[in-house]
Enzyme design. Structure first.
Site, PDB file in Angstrom:
ATOM      1  N   CYS A   1       0.800  -1.269  -0.046  1.00  0.00           N
ATOM      2  CA  CYS A   1      -0.095   0.029   0.214  1.00  0.00           C
ATOM      3  C   CYS A   1       0.723   1.394   0.019  1.00  0.00           C
ATOM      4  CB  CYS A   1      -0.848  -0.074   1.211  1.00  0.00           C
ATOM      5  SG  CYS A   1      -2.027  -1.315   1.512  1.00  0.00           S
TER       6      CYS A   1
ATOM      7  N   ASP B   1      29.513  24.410  16.303  1.00  0.00           N
ATOM      8  CA  ASP B   1      28.368  25.059  16.739  1.00  0.00           C
ATOM      9  C   ASP B   1      28.583  26.632  16.280  1.00  0.00           C
ATOM     10  OD1 ASP B   1      30.786  26.284  17.933  1.00  0.00           O
ATOM     11  OD2 ASP B   1      29.932  26.855  19.537  1.00  0.00           O
TER      12      ASP B   1
ATOM     13  N   ASP C   1      35.124  20.855  15.785  1.00  0.00           N
ATOM     14  CA  ASP C   1      35.655  22.161  16.021  1.00  0.00           C
ATOM     15  C   ASP C   1      36.035  22.473  17.376  1.00  0.00           C
ATOM     16  OD1 ASP C   1      36.013  25.123  15.515  1.00  0.00           O
ATOM     17  OD2 ASP C   1      34.073  25.134  16.732  1.00  0.00           O
TER      18      ASP C   1
END
Length: 731
Positions: A6, A615, A416
């Site tokens: 389906c 960030d 980082d």
């Protein structure tokens, strides 16, 4: 939707609507996520024309309505099971024990005609949804699970009824009716579907818990009077009161009072966080013992909690690459089964032993029943739902299924430094003037220049000057030099503040302070040179402390078999000092922001599967380029939008958690797929009768029905084991 077949039909219907750019159907949750410029009405009409029904799912009310509909359907399935069993079990016992007369005995035809009427009544009530679904699929040129069940049970009833009325059509040895098989198969499949629904409900507990975190009322202060109002009536810039033990209703900023707030639902961090005037608070978090007033800043769908709920829902509905492959297989599975059924019929009818008609009917009916691909369709989405929900419990928000699958395959993780390994809150640790300038003059000059900068190191210098109460000079012509520092004009003289490369660029010698800078670097302190009028005036040392748990988190990444790389714009000496503290494998220092993207690309070209953690705005290109981007939730919106996974805590443990959850989820998906494929690949040949020539065994259609129903329950139950998953933290 009744099976994986389906999914393709509904997705095709949705994608055919003008304006739709993508559509993804989740069989486990019975939902669809659609993107594009299109009306909801057009989508619902398309689904209806494909033979299914749909309604828009929006907000907590729709979620509750969907849950109520599913509960009602679950109860209806149980009722249909009981009705089918009440008819089927006596037929089965009577037929097997000889209590009912044979067709050629007195009253035999009448007894079995009554059984035929009772059976068709059960097929209409308990199995009506299978026949309706099969007809809708047929009209839309599709075939699905309903098709197989309707053909199997319908053929059994039709054959049994015909030979009941006209027994002479077949030899005496073939005069066996299959009313009990048709009814018990319907009972077993309905019961299996009910169990599957119940187990499936547990997989969405994560989203239900998140929705349950949203308070229904809020206490606002209007005209000096405190009022309890529905959460939907809270406006922006309203003043709200939060009492001890209450959930915070919307996002805002404390304007009076202080408290400790449990933010574990956002971050996974169990330790309450102290909050005071000026601090931000988030909807759904729990206030401690204090009472405070805060001003609403984000309401409704804009709160962090609402965005988390939406992100989790979208991720649970998304498909990883392995899921899209399974959908393609499922799309052709039922038509392939129908071909196998035809072949089975032809072989037994032409070459089978007597009574041929009985053997032919039993084998074809058994193949139809056992081959339903429910387990195949559930294998991937059910695990994704549980895995994404489990990650959210650890404060890890996964944006899509591909990220969940890919995270477990990473071979290298790039970190980082500032704000990721370190706290991102640097402080001035030393001031070293030369050429007669005082420390305060050096600091004031640097702070005046950095006032216009958004860099974390700039904030540290400005803060240090403010603490000392220094008067900052006026600056004109301010300019940030990416990867180097800043420059401007003070009292008509050019002023430079930055790393050694900035001074080298302007041919200013740093020799007299080079040894001092090296010593600072060994202590992980960054030296920022200040030059006025083309002459070196001193160094300001700034240090960004390493997060307390960075070393333990990186050790976990090593245990997971990853190479850990630190990528930073800081000087090589400082970077190596930080790397030594936390156990990083490779250091890439003095990298300009625009070069970070290139460094990730180089690692990928070296056959590494790369995860990037950052960030800041300057990390966004690298996050987007990496195979999986991890954004620290406390970072900038740009970084979070560029990432595949958001860590709501500021801890690198979230990266290890995400990778561990990913591996557990993919392992669970593979277990489910293995079970589903083994079930079908072994079940269909056995049902077709391949063992009969060797050991004289044919699979009973009722056993096939039970096996088909239980295969789905097994897959869902296996996926639910993920809810017990725990990460192994060393700290």
């Amino acid at each position: 939707m009744s099976c994986a077949g389906c999914v393709g039909a509904v997705e095709t219907a949705l994608q055919s609507v003008p304006g739709v750019t993508s559509a993804s159907v989740n069989f486990a949750e019975h939902t669809a996520g659609v993107e594009g410029n299109v009306s909801v009405t057009a989508l619902i009409n398309a689904v209806s024309q494909a033979g299914y029904a749909a309604a828009e799912l929006k907000g907590e009310e729709s979620e509750a309505e969907k849950e109520a509909v599913e509960l009602a359907y679950y109860r209806a399935l149980l009722h249909k099971t009981v009705v089918a069993a009440v008819v089927g079990v006596p037929l089965f016992i009577g037929g097997m024990s000889g209590l009912f007369p044979a067709l050629d005995q007195p009253w035999g035809q009448l007894v079995w005609l009554i059984a035929s009427v009772a059976t068709v009544g059960v097929l209409g009530y308990s199995g009506g949804h299978f026949f309706t679904g099969a007809w809708k699929s047929f009209r839309n040129h599709n075939a699905n699970m309903d098709t197989l069940i309707a053909l199997g049970t319908g053929t059994a009833w039709l054959f049994s009824t015909v030979i009941t009325i006209y027994p002479a059509l077949v030899p005496p040895s073939a005069r066996h009716v299959y009313f009990e098989a048709a009814v018990i198969i319907i009972a077993l499949i309905n019961f299996g579907s009910a169990l599957e629904m119940r187990a499936r409900g547990k997989t969405s507990e994560a989203i239900k818990r998140l929705i349950g975190l949203q308070p229904r009322t809020a206490r606002v202060v209007r005209n000096g009077v405190e009022l309890d109002i529905p959460i939907g009536d809270v406006g922006l810039a309203e003043t709200l009161r939060v009492r001890p033990g209450e959930r915070i209703p919307v996002d805002g900023v404390i304007i009076d009072g202080h408290s400790n707030i449990d933010e574990s639902m956002l971050t996974g961090e169990p330790v309450p966080v102290g909050k005071k005037t000026g601090d931000q608070v988030s909807a759904g978090t729990i206030n401690g013992t204090g009472s405070f007033l805060f001003q609403s800043k984000r309401i409704g769908k804009d709160t962090v909690l609402a965005q988390i709920i939406e992100m989790v829902r979208q991720a649970q509905s998304s498909k990883p690459a392995i899921g899209r492959i399974v959908d393609k297989v499922a799309a052709v599975f039922v038509p392939s089964v129908l071909i196998v059924v035809v072949i089975t019929f032809m072989v037994w009818f032409n070459f089978g032993p007597e009574p041929k008609i009985s053997f032919t009917l039993v084998t074809t009916m058994t193949v139809l029943i056992i081959a339903c691909p429910c387990a195949l369709g559930l294998a991937t989405p059910i695990s994704i739902m549980v895995g994404v929900g489990k990650a959210a419990e650890f404060g890890v928000l996964i944006r899509n299924g591909d990220a969940l699958q890919q995270a477990g395959r990473l071979t290298a993780i790039v970190l980082d430094k500032t704000g990721t390994i370190t706290q991102g809150k640097p402080a001035v640790t030393g001031i070293y003037p030369v050429n007669g300038i005082t420390k305060d003059e050096l600091l004031a000059c640097a702070a005046g220049l950095e006032t216009s900068s958004e860099h974390p190191l700039a904030a540290a210098i400005v803060s240090a000057a403010q603490v000392k109460g220094l008067t900052l000079p006026a600056v004109t012509g301010f300019q940030a030099v990416a990867g180097h520092g800043v420059q401007g004009t003070i009292n008509g003289q050019p002023v430079l503040l930055g790393n050694a490369r900035l001074l080298t660029k302007y041919r200013i010698a740093v020799g007299s302070l080079q040894d001092q800078a090296r010593q600072l670097a060994t202590r992980a302190e960054t030296a920022m040179y200040l030059a006025i009028g083309g002459k070196l005036q001193g160094i300001i040392a700034v240090a960004d402390p390493v997060k307390p748990d960075s070393k333990a988190a990186i050790a976990r990444l090593h245990k997971l078999g990853l190479k850990v790389i630190m990528l930073t714009g800081d000087n090589i000496s400082t970077a190596k000092a930080v790397a030594h503290q936390v156990g990083v494998d490779v250091v890439l220092a003095e990298v300009l922001p625009q070069e970070k993207h290139q460094k990730v690309t180089e690692l990928q070209e070296a056959k590494e599967i790369v995860g990037m953690v950052g960030d800041g705005i300057n990390d966004a290109p690298a996050l987007a380029r990496a195979d999986v981007g991890f954004a620290i939730g406390s970072g900038t919106d740009v970084a979070i939008e560029s990432a595949d996974i958001t860590l709501m805590r500021g801890s690198l443990h979230g990266v290890a958690d995400a990778i561990a959850v990913s591996r557990a989820t993919v392992r669970n998906i593979k277990q489910n797929l293995f079970g589903a494929f083994i079930y079908n690949s072994l079940g269909i040949p056995v049902a077709a009768g391949v063992l009969y020539p060797f050991i004289g065994i044919l699979l009973n259609p009722m056993i096939a029905g039970a096996a088909m129903a239980m295969s789905s329950v097994t897959v869902v139950s296996n996926a639910n084991r993920l809810r017990l998953f725990k990460t192994r933290r060393d700290a």
